[in-house]
Design a protein around this motif. Sequence first.
Motif, short mmCIF file in Angstrom:
data_model
loop_
_atom_site.label_atom_id
_atom_site.label_comp_id
_atom_site.label_asym_id
_atom_site.label_seq_id
_atom_site.Cartn_x
_atom_site.Cartn_y
_atom_site.Cartn_z
N VAL A 168 -70.81 21.74 18.55
CA VAL A 168 -69.53 21.13 18.20
C VAL A 168 -69.51 19.66 18.59
CG1 VAL A 168 -67.05 21.16 18.67
CG2 VAL A 168 -68.27 23.30 18.29
N ARG A 169 -70.03 19.35 19.75
CA ARG A 169 -70.08 17.96 20.20
C ARG A 169 -70.87 17.11 19.21
NH1 ARG A 169 -72.97 17.18 25.77
NH2 ARG A 169 -74.66 17.97 24.45
N ALA A 170 -72.01 17.65 18.72
CA ALA A 170 -72.81 16.92 17.74
C ALA A 170 -72.04 16.77 16.42
CB ALA A 170 -74.14 17.63 17.51
N ARG B 217 -69.38 13.97 15.87
CA ARG B 217 -69.81 12.58 15.72
C ARG B 217 -69.83 12.14 14.26
NH1 ARG B 217 -74.44 14.14 19.34
NH2 ARG B 217 -73.73 13.87 21.47
N VAL B 218 -69.93 13.10 13.34
CA VAL B 218 -70.05 12.72 11.93
C VAL B 218 -69.08 13.46 11.02
CG1 VAL B 218 -72.49 12.08 12.14
CG2 VAL B 218 -71.89 14.45 11.59
N GLU C 19 -78.80 18.57 15.96
CA GLU C 19 -78.83 17.21 16.48
C GLU C 19 -79.66 16.31 15.57
OE1 GLU C 19 -77.49 15.53 18.83
OE2 GLU C 19 -76.63 16.94 20.27
N ARG C 20 -80.77 16.83 15.05
CA ARG C 20 -81.60 16.04 14.14
C ARG C 20 -80.84 15.73 12.85
NH1 ARG C 20 -86.83 19.19 12.96
NH2 ARG C 20 -87.20 17.34 11.64
N VAL C 21 -80.12 16.71 12.33
CA VAL C 21 -79.33 16.49 11.12
C VAL C 21 -78.26 15.43 11.37
CG1 VAL C 21 -77.73 17.55 9.48
CG2 VAL C 21 -79.77 18.81 10.21
N VAL C 22 -77.57 15.53 12.49
CA VAL C 22 -76.50 14.58 12.80
C VAL C 22 -77.06 13.18 12.97
CG1 VAL C 22 -74.83 13.94 14.58
CG2 VAL C 22 -74.93 16.30 13.76
N ARG C 23 -78.20 13.04 13.66
CA ARG C 23 -78.80 11.72 13.81
C ARG C 23 -79.17 11.14 12.45
NH1 ARG C 23 -81.40 13.94 18.47
NH2 ARG C 23 -83.27 14.41 17.23
N ALA C 24 -79.70 11.99 11.56
CA ALA C 24 -80.05 11.51 10.22
C ALA C 24 -78.80 11.06 9.46
CB ALA C 24 -80.78 12.61 9.46
#
Length: 476
Positions: free
Chosen positions: A106-108, A111-112, A134-139
Motif C-alpha cells: 500500500v505504501r508503494a 506514491r503513484v 516496488e519495481r513497477v512503482v519505480r518504473a
Amino acid sequence: MNASSTTIFDDADPSGLELDQIADRLVGHASQIASLTGRFLLLLSEFDRRKGWTGEGIISCAHWLTLRTGLSPRTAQEYVRVARTLDGVPRIRDAFVEGRLSYSKVRALTRVVTPDREDELLSVALSADAAQLERVVRAIRSIDQREREASEGEVESTASWEWNSDGTLSVRMRLSALDGASFLAATVRAEYERTRTSSDDGAGPSVTDLVAAQIDSAGTSDREAEIEEAGLEPADQRLWRHTPANIAPAVVLMAETMQSAIDVPTFTPGAEVVVHSQSSAADSYGADSYVEGGPALSAVEEAEASCSGTKTEVRHGRQGSITSWGRRTRTPSTRTLRAILARDGGCRYPGCGRTKHLHAHHVRFWSRGGATTPDNLVLLCSSHHRALHRGEFSITAHALQQFTFHRQDDYRLIEQAPPISALHGWRPAAISDDAVVPDNPGPLDLGYTTEVLYASWRFKQSAAARADRPASLAAA
C-alpha cells in the motif's frame, strides 16, 4: 476466517511447534497485521480530518502520533501521507482492511496511484509480491517524470542520499543538462587542484605542469609525441584536463573546500530586535510596545523577543524622549550553545526533535533572574517556543539539567510515547488466514506490465475526452 484461526492465534510456545505450524502462524499473523494496519490508517485519516491532534504544543498529526504511539517522526509522517492518499482510492483501502494487501504494498501504491489508475494498480498489487510491486512503482514514477519533463520542457535536478549498513554513504543524482555540465566542470577544477597540491605539496605548478602547459599552448598536431619527447610519464599527462572517470576524490575535495571556505556559526541569529516601550504605565497613554521600524507587539511576542536573547529594550518618556537604551538581553556563549546542542540534539518538546530554527530558551526567564547556564537553558524550535509563550504548556527545570514538560491546564506531565500494551480480549479479524499471500505470484516482465498499464490508462483518458466532447459542443 478459516477454522484453523482458532488455533493459530493461541499462546503456544513457538519452541514446541512444528515448522509448518510456525509457517501457518506467520502467514496468519501477517494477514492480521495488514488488516489492523488498514483499520489503524482509517482511524488516523478521520482523526486527521477532524484535527483531533491540535493543542498542547502539537504541531502536526504526525507529531501527535510520535508523542502518543511511540512511532519515529519519519514513520509517523509516512503513515499520515498514506492515510490521506487512501481516502481517494476506496478499492485499495478496502483490500488493505481485508488483509489482502500488506502495508509495504500500500505504501508503494500510494506514491503513484490516482482514482483513474486504481483498478489496474490494484490488480497488479494482488498478483505481485512486494518487491515486484516496488519495481513497477519505480518504473511508473520514472515514466511519469519523463513524460512530465517532455511536456513541460524542463528537467528538474534531484539528488538523494542514504547511509549504508557498512557505514558508507551512497549519493544518487539526476541533474538537468546545465546543472550536470556545471557539476562536471566543478569536478574537473577540483581534480586539477587535488593533483596539483598532492604532487608538489601545494607549492605551486611543478615543472611537469609548466612543460605540459607549454605543449598545450603551442597547439602542435602531434601532442602525444611532444609529451613523450619531453620525458613526461603517463601519470604526469594532465589527467585533470578531462572529467575523471572516478569523481569521488574530486567531490570529496569540493566538500572539504566548502567546509573551510564558508564559516557558518553553530547558531545563526537574526538581526537584533529593538523593542520600544513606555517608561511606565503612567506615561504610556495606551501606547503599545513596537518593533523599531515595524508593527506593535503583543505581550506574548514581546516576551518571546526577550527570551530569544536578541532584544534591546528602548524606554520612552513623555513626548517621545528616550529615558534609557537598555542593554541587550544576555545570550549564551558559543561554548554553552555547543554544550546544550550536544545535550538536546534538537527541540526538547516531547516527540518533536526538530534540528532547525532552534532557540535557546531560559526556563526561568532571564528578565526574572534566570541564569544563562545549561541548567536553565533548553532548546526549542520556533513553533514550540512560540507555543510556550502563548501558554500552551510549561517547562520545569530540575537538577542535573533535567527538564519536564507539563500541560498548562492541569499541570499533568506530557510524556513521549507512554507505555502501550496489547488489548485485552482482542479477537482476530474475520479474514482469511492467508489473505496477504499474492493471488498468482510468478516472474515479472516489467516492460510488458508497464506497457499494458499505460495503454489502459491512455485508453481511459481518450474515452473520457471523447465523452466530454459532445457535452462541450452542446454547451456551445
